[in-house]
Enzyme design. Structure first.
Site, PDB file in Angstrom:
ATOM      1  N   GLY A 302     -21.971 -20.548   0.877  1.00 47.91           N
ATOM      2  CA  GLY A 302     -22.351 -20.371  -0.460  1.00 47.91           C
ATOM      3  C   GLY A 302     -21.004 -20.163  -1.439  1.00 47.91           C
ATOM      4  N   GLU A 305     -13.402 -18.401  -0.918  1.00 47.31           N
ATOM      5  CA  GLU A 305     -12.212 -17.297  -1.454  1.00 47.31           C
ATOM      6  C   GLU A 305     -11.065 -18.197  -1.897  1.00 47.31           C
ATOM      7  OE1 GLU A 305     -11.832 -17.265   2.868  1.00 47.31           O
ATOM      8  OE2 GLU A 305     -13.410 -17.436   1.613  1.00 47.31           O
ATOM      9  N   HIS A 338     -17.433  -9.733  -1.793  1.00 50.69           N
ATOM     10  CA  HIS A 338     -16.819 -10.199  -0.774  1.00 50.69           C
ATOM     11  C   HIS A 338     -15.753 -11.278  -0.898  1.00 50.69           C
ATOM     12  CE1 HIS A 338     -17.916 -11.870   3.353  1.00 50.69           C
ATOM     13  NE2 HIS A 338     -17.168 -13.037   2.847  1.00 50.69           N
ATOM     14  N   GLU A 339     -15.923 -12.057  -1.743  1.00 45.68           N
ATOM     15  CA  GLU A 339     -14.751 -13.244  -2.103  1.00 45.68           C
ATOM     16  C   GLU A 339     -13.759 -12.511  -2.563  1.00 45.68           C
ATOM     17  OE1 GLU A 339     -15.391 -15.960  -0.594  1.00 45.68           O
ATOM     18  OE2 GLU A 339     -17.663 -15.638  -0.057  1.00 45.68           O
ATOM     19  N   GLU A 361     -13.344 -12.706   7.738  1.00 47.95           N
ATOM     20  CA  GLU A 361     -14.717 -12.487   7.306  1.00 47.95           C
ATOM     21  C   GLU A 361     -15.435 -11.134   7.509  1.00 47.95           C
ATOM     22  OE1 GLU A 361     -15.921 -14.472   5.187  1.00 47.95           O
ATOM     23  OE2 GLU A 361     -14.706 -16.436   5.648  1.00 47.95           O
TER      24      GLU A 361
END
Length: 885
Positions: A302, A305, A338-339, A361
């Site tokens: 989705g 990074e 997250h990214e 991750e």
């Protein structure tokens, strides 16, 4: 078609000259060594030092021309250079030595299977510095791998934007190179674009130069030394909105006209970045950080990074009032968190090989939760963390699991490594270790790790050593137990005794497994926290046994706070006490206990109905996330009774009795003063009751749809209501949804509507959705999602259809997903016949290295069948008894 030749190498070098970057690059005389302690698919005789790339896309014909100059070092005498490359045609290739002498390859060999090209020379190349220049042509793909196109409609016109996606091994689709993470180099990148289009890269634009043919040459500033999979390029008709956080310009890039839909993501990033600058102790080192929205979707990812230029599909980045719920709004923040965590853990410091992808991750998953809890505590993200742990344990408790640190060799294995073990088990283990070390000591260790390995590559032990050095706590032994071996520990509470106001607890460590109860259990050193109503107590269970004295004599909670990665199996008296006092426990422990006891029951360690007793003990005013867990459990039970209408009706009545009062409390309409958790609970309750066929909810959804109610046209319930309508659709309703999808001009909404067409329970309508997926109508990246949607209700039909049209369906899936896409469709089945279908598919179409996804799908089906045969009778007896009572 063939494109005109590029200018000479000297002219290219002149056109790409830019100001030196603001951060330090390695000195020109330094040649970073090749690590020999990690795998490599390339000869270790050479390595790149610096890339200069010029890309000229032909978007209409889905091709591009490339010109590359690589400054490289030959480390050992060799007569060939092997680089990663795939789907390329090569023109002129020249190797120039330090003496200025030019060599041309005597021959060129391409190995499509191993994704390499080898240039053979007619004499030995002595160790030293060289420049390799290559003219080549490549493909622009229609799925999200390599250099790819995403199409959409805007103002009645067809538009095409181009983007890159390189993780794990697809940079070789844009340029020939050393496409492995340890080969960090700076990049000078330029691209030729139409004059009315923009270009986005990892770094800000250095120059934009008009060309004689009406195009512009956009050249970006030199990147830091980084791994190839982090390079990014995007071109198209874009809006870009910006703000600043410290010394960094933050941007959100979207298709033209959708700029303001990125405002929430922009504001979120501006809050996240200062938090990370402080936590990591090293400020973000690039001058800008963009998040680039792409229309469409992928079956693989989705968001990605890329350093300084995160790519995110717009359905998880843009805040569109037509369809954005509170849950989706929070997801936008969490995905950005997250990214952005990767900008340090993954980009500034990168794992040396894909064995340690969890360092990227798992850590980013943990950091997304930590930063969200700090910035938006009202969302209660620490309670949601248990969902991730449960997803990991679901995979980790089957024979087909794997350790966090994996043995990865091939591109197929690389793509299959991105699973719940890597992400969610990684997060859970970090959560446990941080709690064991202490928050301050852990943060200091992370800061030391970043400082020590900045612009470098690491293995997992580098992190443990940094944590130990900063915290003065030994963790390597515990960390190795949880990262180098697979599986889920189980802590059995075998005895408890209250004496003088304290509870003496006897613990035994075994292994939780859903399909290997007979195997010899592995051993872990397990940090355990427990509470019995007083202060918490801690121990580490080693060698399979342990004891603990816990202050207080109240209900005993082992894994108090739910930071441990293990199941807890209580002796009957202790579990009964917890159930009686369930309403008095903290929400985090209520959720953890429900999850543990549900999983233990389905695996056969105890009666499967004991979790239902615990759910029955939940108070009406329990935390919303507790009720979401209970709603999910009831929905799961309803699905287990597929084909048994009488017991499905029992489950539906039970669910309606418990959940309808909650829905009446939060209502169908948004309240001005409601909490974010109430908004999410509303969506969850309507969705669950609708899925269970609750008459009142289904009728209300259909009424709103028939009346074209405002809540169906736009707003936070739009998707939920339409999902209920789609699932229960007749032919006329499906046709109306189809017409809505065809007429929709908003790419976000259009994508969602096409997926809903695959949700129909009616098999005839599901078949129509499958047939539609093989037409051009849904769009290149929507069709595979439409087939996946069908597999939710009709997994066997979807798998059979995809297998019958395998080549066409695989063309709808990005290259990184093909080895697991069909397995994912069939893996949702509970029909024993699907097991043999999957085996035959793997034998005929997959290599041994790529069939891990099939093996996991088969294990899931076998477990599902076993639960229905062996554990569902416990639940049936419970339901019958409560119906009679």
């Amino acid at each position: 078609m063939r494109l005109t030749a590029f200018a000479s190498t000297l002219a290219l070098a002149a056109s790409l000259a830019v100001a030196p970057p603001a951060y330090a690059q390695p000195a020109a005389a330094q040649v970073p060594p090749i690590r020999t302690d990690v795998p490599s698919q390339l000869p270790r005789t050479s390595r790149p030092i610096h890339y200069t790339l010029r890309i000229t896309p032909d978007a209409e014909h889905l091709t591009f021309a490339g010109n590359e100059r690589v400054d490289l070092a030959v480390l050992e005498a060799t007569d060939s250079l092997t680089l990663n490359a795939i789907d390329m045609e090569f023109g002129a290739v020249t190797l120039t030595g330090a003496d200025g002498a030019a060599l041309h390859p005597a021959s060129t060999t391409q190995d499509e299977e191993n994704q390499t090209v080898t240039f053979h020379f007619d004499r030995q190349l002595a160790p030293g510095r060289y420049q390799l220049t290559i003219d080549y042509h490549g493909k622009i793909y229609t799925q999200a791998a390599g250099f790819f196109a995403l199409d959409y409609e805007a103002d009645g016109a067809h538009k095409r934007a181009l983007f890159t996606q390189f993780e794990a091994s697809d940079a070789r689709r844009l340029f020939p190179g050393w496409d492995e993470p340890q080969f960090r180099t700076p990049y000078d990148l330029s691209v030729v674009v139409p004059r009315d289009e923009q270009a986005i890269g990892n770094m800000p634009t250095a120059t934009r130069t008009p060309q004689a043919d009406g195009t512009d040459l956009v050249t970006f500033q030199t990147t830091p030394a980084m791994s190839s999979y982090l390079l990014f390029l995007g071109t198209g008709e874009f809006d870009r909105i910006t703000t600043r956080a410290g010394n960094t310009e933050i941007g959100v890039v979207s298709r033209r006209g959708a700029g303001e839909q990125g405002r929430w993501a922009l504001e979120s990033a501006a809050r996240i970045l200062p938090y990370y600058n402080d936590y990591f102790g090293t400020p973000f080192p690039l001058p800008k950080l963009d998040n680039v929205a792409g229309p469409g979707s992928s079956q693989f990812f989705g968001a990605m990074e890329n350093w300084g230029a995160i790519f995110t599909f717009e359905n998880v980045l843009l805040n569109d009032p037509a369809i954005t719920s509170e849950g989706r709004r929070q997801d936008i923040f969490v995905v950005a968190a997250h990214e952005m965590a990767h900008q340090w853990f993954g980009d500034l410091v990168t794992m040396a090989w894909w064995n340690d992808i969890w360092l990227n991750e798992g850590f980013a998953s943990w950091m997304e939760t930590k930063s969200t809890a700090a910035i938006h505590p009202e969302w209660e993200p620490l309670l949601g963390r248990i969902d991730g742990r449960e997803g990991a344990m679901g995979l980790d408790s089957l024979r087909t699991t794997h350790p966090i640190v994996q043995d990865i060799r091939t591109p197929d294995q690389m793509s299959q490594a991105f699973d719940a073990i890597t992400y969610n088990k990684g997060e859970a283990v970090i959560t446990m270790l941080e709690d064991y070390v202490g928050e301050a000591g852990w943060r200091d260790g992370v800061r030391a790790y970043i400082r020590a390995h900045r612009l470098g590559n690491t293995v997992t032990d580098d992190l443990w050593h940094a944590i130990e050095g900063a915290s003065h706590r030994e963790i390597s032994a515990i960390a190795h137990d949880f990262t180098l071996q697979p599986g889920v520990p189980m802590i059995e509470v075998t005895a408890t005794q209250c004496t003088a106001g304290s509870t003496r607890v006897t613990l035994r460590q075994s292994q939780f497994s859903r399909d290997n109860r007979e195997g010899q259990p592995l051993r872990w050193r397990v940090p355990v926290i427990a509470s019995a109503g007083g202060a918490e107590a801690r121990t580490v269970v080693e060698n399979g046994e342990g004891t603990l004295t816990v202050p207080g004599c109240g209900p005993l909670v082992v894994n108090y706070g739910q930071t441990g990665y293990y199941r807890t199996l209580y002796a009957a008296p202790a579990l009964a006490q917890l159930t009686r006092n369930f309403a008095t426990l903290r929400p985090v422990d209520q959720i953890g206990l429900l999850a543990d006891n549900w999983a233990l029951g389905l695996a056969g360690y105890q009666n499967a109905s004991l979790a239902l007793d615990m759910a029955n003990a939940a108070a009406p005013d329990a935390n919303n996330r507790v009720w979401e867990r209970i709603a999910g459990m009831l929905d799961s039970i309803h699905g287990m009774y597929d084909g048994d209408e009488a017991h499905q009706a029992m489950v539906a009545r039970l669910a309606s009795g418990k959940l309808t009062p909650l829905l009446q409390r939060v209502g169908w309409s948004v309240r001005a003063d409601e909490s974010p958790t109430d908004a999410i609970l509303r969506t969850d309750l309507i969705g669950t009751l609708g899925d269970l066929g609750d008459r009142a909810v289904v009728e209300e959804a259909n009424r709103r749809f028939a009346a074209n109610d405002a809540s169906v046209r736009e707003g936070p319930l739009r998707t939920t209501i339409l999902a209920i309508v789609a699932a229960n659709a007749d032919a006329a309703t499906w046709d109306r949804l189809h017409q809505m999808a065809r007429a929709e001009t908003n790419p976000l909404v259009k994508q969602q509507l096409y997926r809903l067409l695959g949700a129909a329970r009616d098999p005839a309508l599901a078949q129509r959705a499958l047939d539609l997926a093989l037409t051009d109508e849904p769009g290149a990246t929507n069709s595979s999602a439409l087939i996946s949607a069908v597999s939710g209700e009709h997994p066997d039909m979807a798998f059979d259809f995809a297998l019958a049209h395998r080549e066409q369906v695989e063309g709808l899936v990005d290259a990184s997903s093909r080895s697991r896409y069909l397995a994912g469709l069939g893996g949702r089945s509970h029909d024993p016949a699907m097991i043999e279908k999957l085996r035959q598919y793997a034998e005929q179409h997959m290599t041994p290295q790529s069939r891990g996804s099939v093996d996991r799908a088969i294990a899931s089906i076998q477990d599902r069948i076993r639960v229905r045969q062996e554990r569902l009778p416990d639940i049936t007896r419970w339901l019958d008894a409560h119906a009679a009572g």
